[in-house]
Scaffold this motif. Structure first.
Motif, PDB file in Angstrom:
ATOM      1  N   THR A 170       9.387  10.419  -4.059  1.00 39.95           N
ATOM      2  CA  THR A 170       8.846   9.123  -4.458  1.00 39.95           C
ATOM      3  C   THR A 170       9.750   7.991  -3.998  1.00 39.95           C
ATOM      4  OG1 THR A 170       7.789  10.119  -6.401  1.00 39.95           O
ATOM      5  CG2 THR A 170       8.109   7.731  -6.419  1.00 39.95           C
ATOM      6  N   ALA A 171      11.063   8.197  -4.144  1.00 41.75           N
ATOM      7  CA  ALA A 171      12.020   7.180  -3.719  1.00 41.75           C
ATOM      8  C   ALA A 171      11.940   6.938  -2.218  1.00 41.75           C
ATOM      9  CB  ALA A 171      13.434   7.587  -4.120  1.00 41.75           C
ATOM     10  N   ILE A 172      11.716   8.004  -1.456  1.00 37.48           N
ATOM     11  CA  ILE A 172      11.588   7.852  -0.003  1.00 37.48           C
ATOM     12  C   ILE A 172      10.386   6.974   0.333  1.00 37.48           C
ATOM     13  CG2 ILE A 172      10.972   9.106   2.106  1.00 37.48           C
ATOM     14  CD1 ILE A 172      12.711  11.412   1.098  1.00 37.48           C
ATOM     15  N   GLY A 173       9.259   7.223  -0.344  1.00 41.66           N
ATOM     16  CA  GLY A 173       8.076   6.403  -0.099  1.00 41.66           C
ATOM     17  C   GLY A 173       8.299   4.952  -0.478  1.00 41.66           C
ATOM     18  N   VAL A 174       8.900   4.722  -1.654  1.00 45.27           N
ATOM     19  CA  VAL A 174       9.157   3.348  -2.089  1.00 45.27           C
ATOM     20  C   VAL A 174      10.159   2.671  -1.165  1.00 45.27           C
ATOM     21  CG1 VAL A 174      10.089   1.935  -3.961  1.00 45.27           C
ATOM     22  CG2 VAL A 174       8.563   3.854  -4.488  1.00 45.27           C
ATOM     23  N   ASP A 192       0.830  -1.207   0.000  1.00 44.04           N
ATOM     24  CA  ASP A 192       0.000   0.000   0.000  1.00 44.04           C
ATOM     25  C   ASP A 192       0.865   1.259   0.000  1.00 44.04           C
ATOM     26  OD1 ASP A 192      -2.265  -1.563   0.083  1.00 44.04           O
ATOM     27  OD2 ASP A 192      -2.464  -1.479   2.260  1.00 44.04           O
ATOM     28  N   ILE A 193       1.933   1.243   0.784  1.00 41.15           N
ATOM     29  CA  ILE A 193       2.823   2.405   0.831  1.00 41.15           C
ATOM     30  C   ILE A 193       3.491   2.616  -0.520  1.00 41.15           C
ATOM     31  CG2 ILE A 193       4.947   3.307   1.859  1.00 41.15           C
ATOM     32  CD1 ILE A 193       4.149   1.953   4.471  1.00 41.15           C
ATOM     33  N   ALA A 194       3.947   1.540  -1.127  1.00 35.06           N
ATOM     34  CA  ALA A 194       4.619   1.663  -2.424  1.00 35.06           C
ATOM     35  C   ALA A 194       3.677   2.231  -3.480  1.00 35.06           C
ATOM     36  CB  ALA A 194       5.159   0.303  -2.864  1.00 35.06           C
ATOM     37  N   THR A 195       2.470   1.701  -3.554  1.00 34.79           N
ATOM     38  CA  THR A 195       1.529   2.205  -4.560  1.00 34.79           C
ATOM     39  C   THR A 195       1.046   3.610  -4.226  1.00 34.79           C
ATOM     40  OG1 THR A 195      -0.255   1.008  -3.400  1.00 34.79           O
ATOM     41  CG2 THR A 195       0.756  -0.060  -5.305  1.00 34.79           C
TER      42      THR A 195
END
Length: 727
Positions: free
Chosen positions: A416-420, A151-154
């Motif tokens: 975005t990279a931080i979230g992924v 969920d976090i990645a998406t």
């Protein structure tokens, strides 16, 4: 008292997205005709100078509605429409920004447009995603880590709405607790809008210049080309597949298009008499409040119903473009409402994860008392204010991103990279090895053969060295028949059947019902193999065999009703069927939101009697498989936390027996001499307290559903009971 209940689906969980205060400076977006000289520069400057305090106040109304809905506050059952209000605001503001740029320069620079969106939105979302990752590892049970990681990645990639749409019709995910980033679905919708919308406008500009079309007409045509099909699709999909319809972008674009069309036409609104402006504002606020108060989870949404809050929001915005103070401003354009509106984005990002974390720590069955939920949401103001003050506003206003828009792209990639990366860390934290030692025997219910079923000395051990399936794999320990799932999803009406065993078998048995009938497939497969029977399945998730409406997500399940008509006819017509075995978790019919539980239970009981009798009259012997006890808590999450104290995961049999479909089944069986019953619950709950583990086998996989492994161990008991019930 109503309680906050975290839900995964039809959750009107509505989210929002907006631009900050700096995106609300105009009284009217300068019309796109400015490029053609139809609006003077002085008109353009005048129209862009007044701060739109009414829009900030409208944001406050929207976010307060959503927060109130999420806490379960009375009279806010339709608070999810706050998201739709935000969609209109965003469509208006974003189209207005594009309009002004084209009016000044005659063109649209995509790099600057997207750079502005990146620095406005992504830094705050990255901060919240990192926090959610930490909260997941610290507070949520490890059985949920893998799902939350996805969920976090998406969410970081702004496609989580499509993941949620898929899960909304997934049998595997139907009982899952809601994700702490579920509210990112609306942010994903808007980010996808920010990609499509400027590209659409560029195409319109190219066509307008190539064919010398009137610019306003061309723009409105382009907006209609997206908005009208989206609205039609929203109506269709809301009727046929309400779960996906709620989350997908294609059913929501028309709401943003309403705001966009208003931005293009806004320069005409100041010509309206003042009285019309007052009426527009009052009517718009009234429509929004009416939706918030009268809509609920049973309202088909978005579809036609979404016109009420969206047109209401459009009316309020239109009223504010006249350049004079209106009646609606008395409510919206006040210091407190403007302050809430300024914090609305950060407040929206923070409140839901905190509610989910609080429910995990202090709630029961993902529920919190309203007072605690309100307190949690009130506390969310603190991180929201800090995020706005330290992250959101400074980065949005940083001059470096204005001078060098390319750096915004770097910022976007970093965020975005931080979230992924957060998602990867959570995923890597999931234990890769079983949490119990491998090796040894796992007899499951077979250990009970050596003792009387109700012998108190036969209590299960409080800890085990081997557990099958492991808690991390239990959710996927799902029943199959010949390797096939053999159950229709939550949505859809097509009758899907499986068959197993020889066509010329002496006994043909139809297993019919919802997921509680489906869970018995492993045992039926073994019995069919041993006895040479043929098994047919007519199974649909959340859809028991009944002729009355079934409640699902606070509404009548129309797909189930249509499916049942076809299923019932098939059972009557197929003469090869000797026995119909049915089970269910539902104990109540759906007679409407105002009918009592007793009335709805009585309706279910009477309908079951009629349905079973009708099948008996058609020559089918009906065997009712009594539903198993329903735990008060999520067993696998408890076992994951209390693996060395399994007694902490037991629950009273008396309470569990009242929570499932057994009460309605047993009441309907009274006096029906021709209908038999099968009850193996003494081998699922051998005592006054129902254990989590018997014979090294985990009993429950999700909610009240049994693991396929434990059902398989019950095969001898089920076989014995079926033979005794057959005549």
């Amino acid at each position: 008292m109503r309680r906050f209940r975290a839900r995964r689906r039809q959750e009107p969980t509505n989210q929002m997205r907006y631009s900050s205060a700096t995106d609300v400076p105009q009284v009217v977006p300068p019309p796109i005709e400015a490029a053609a000289g139809r609006v003077t520069e002085s008109e353009r400057r005048t129209s862009s100078q007044r701060f739109r305090g009414d829009i900030q106040g409208l944001r406050a109304v929207a976010v307060l509605a959503v927060l109130g809905f999420h806490t379960g506050m009375p009279l806010l059952s339709g608070g999810f429409v706050g998201v739709d209000v935000f969609f209109v605001i965003s469509g208006f503001l974003i189209t207005g920004l594009i309009d002004r740029e084209i009016g000044r320069t005659g063109r649209l620079r995509l790099s600057r447009f997207w750079a502005r969106r990146v620095r406005r939105l992504l830094p705050a979302t990255a901060v919240v995603l990192v926090t959610v990752g930490a909260m997941t590892l610290l507070v949520l049970p490890m059985t949920r880590w893998s799902s939350v990681a996805w969920d976090i990645a998406t969410s970081a990639l702004y496609v989580v709405n499509w993941r949620l749409a898929d899960q909304s019709v997934s049998y595997l995910a139907s009982d899952d607790a809601p994700s702490p980033v579920q509210h990112y679905w609306s942010l994903a919708v808007e980010e996808q809008f920010y990609i499509v919308w400027p590209l659409m406008i560029l195409l319109v500009l190219w066509l307008q210049r190539r064919y010398r079309l009137p610019l306003t007409r061309a723009m409105l045509t382009g907006i209609a080309a997206i908005g009208v099909p989206s609205f039609i699709w929203s109506i269709v999909l809301t009727k046929t597949s309400p779960g996906p319809a709620y989350f997908v972008s294609t059913t929501r674009l028309w709401e943003l298009a309403i705001g966009g069309a208003l931005a293009i036409l806004a320069h005409r609104i100041p010509r309206l008499p003042a009285v019309w402006a007052h009426l527009l504002g009052v009517a718009g606020l009234t429509a929004i409040v009416l939706a918030v108060v009268t809509f609920d989870a049973a309202t088909p949404f978005p579809g036609i119903a979404a016109l009420v809050p969206t047109l209401g929001a459009a009316a309020v915005i239109a009223a504010g473009t006249v350049g004079r103070r209106t009646i609606s401003d008395l409510v919206l354009d006040t210091p407190i409402m403007r302050d809430i509106g300024t914090l609305s984005y950060s407040l929206y990002l923070w409140h839901w994860p905190l509610l989910i974390g609080a429910a995990a720590m202090w709630g029961e069955d993902n529920e919190l008392p309203v007072t605690i939920a309100v307190t949690v949401v009130g506390f969310s103001v603190v991180p929201a204010w800090l995020t706005h003050r330290l992250v959101e506003a400074p980065i949005h206003r940083a001059k470096v991103f204005v001078r060098l828009p390319g750096w915004a792209a770097v910022l976007g990639v970093v965020c975005t990279a931080i979230g992924v990366a957060t998602a990867v860390i959570v995923s890597l934290a999931v234990p890769k090895q079983p949490s119990y030692a491998v090796g040894g025997e796992a007899p499951g219910a077979a250990v009970l053969d050596a003792i009387p079923a109700q012998d108190p000395d036969g209590r299960p051990a409080d800890s085990v060295d081997l557990l099958v399936p492991d808690v991390l794999a239990a959710r996927e320990d799902l029943a199959t028949l010949g390797g096939e799932p053999c159950i229709s999803e939550l949505e859809g009406t097509e009758l899907e059947a499986c068959s197993y065993g020889p066509e010329d078998a002496d006994v043909t048995m139809a297993l019919v019902g919802d997921s509680k009938a489906h869970q018995w497939l492993p045992a039926f497969q073994r019995i069919a193999d041993e006895r040479g029977w043929r098994i047919l399945t007519y199974l649909k998730s959340a859809c028991p065999l009944a002729r009355v409406d079934i409640k699902y997500e606070d509404r009548a399940n129309q797909d189930c009703a249509e499916y049942n008509e076809t299923r019932y006819d098939r059972l009557h017509e197929l003469e090869s069927i000797d026995y119909v075995v049915t089970s269910q978790v539902a104990s109540q019919a759906y007679l409407g939101p105002n009918e009592s539980q007793r009335e709805q239970t009585d309706a279910m009981v009477e309908d079951l009697r009629r349905t079973w009798t009708g099948l008996e009259d058609a020559g089918r012997q009906v065997i009712v498989l009594v539903d198993n006890p329903n735990p008060e808590h999520e067993v696998i999450e408890c076992v994951a936390e209390h693996g060395d104290e399994l007694s902490a995961c037991a629950f009273p049999r008396a309470i569990g027996a009242e929570r499932g479909g057994a009460p309605a089944q047993l009441a309907a069986l009274e006096g029906l001499d021709g209908v038999s019953s099968v009850d193996v619950n003494d081998y699922i709950c051998p005592g006054d307290m129902c254990p989590a583990v018997i014979g090294n086998v985990l009993i429950y996989r999700r909610g009240s559903h049994l693991t396929a492994t434990y059902v398989d161990s019950l095969t001898p008991r089920l076989d014995e009971a079926l033979i005794a019930a057959m005549r």
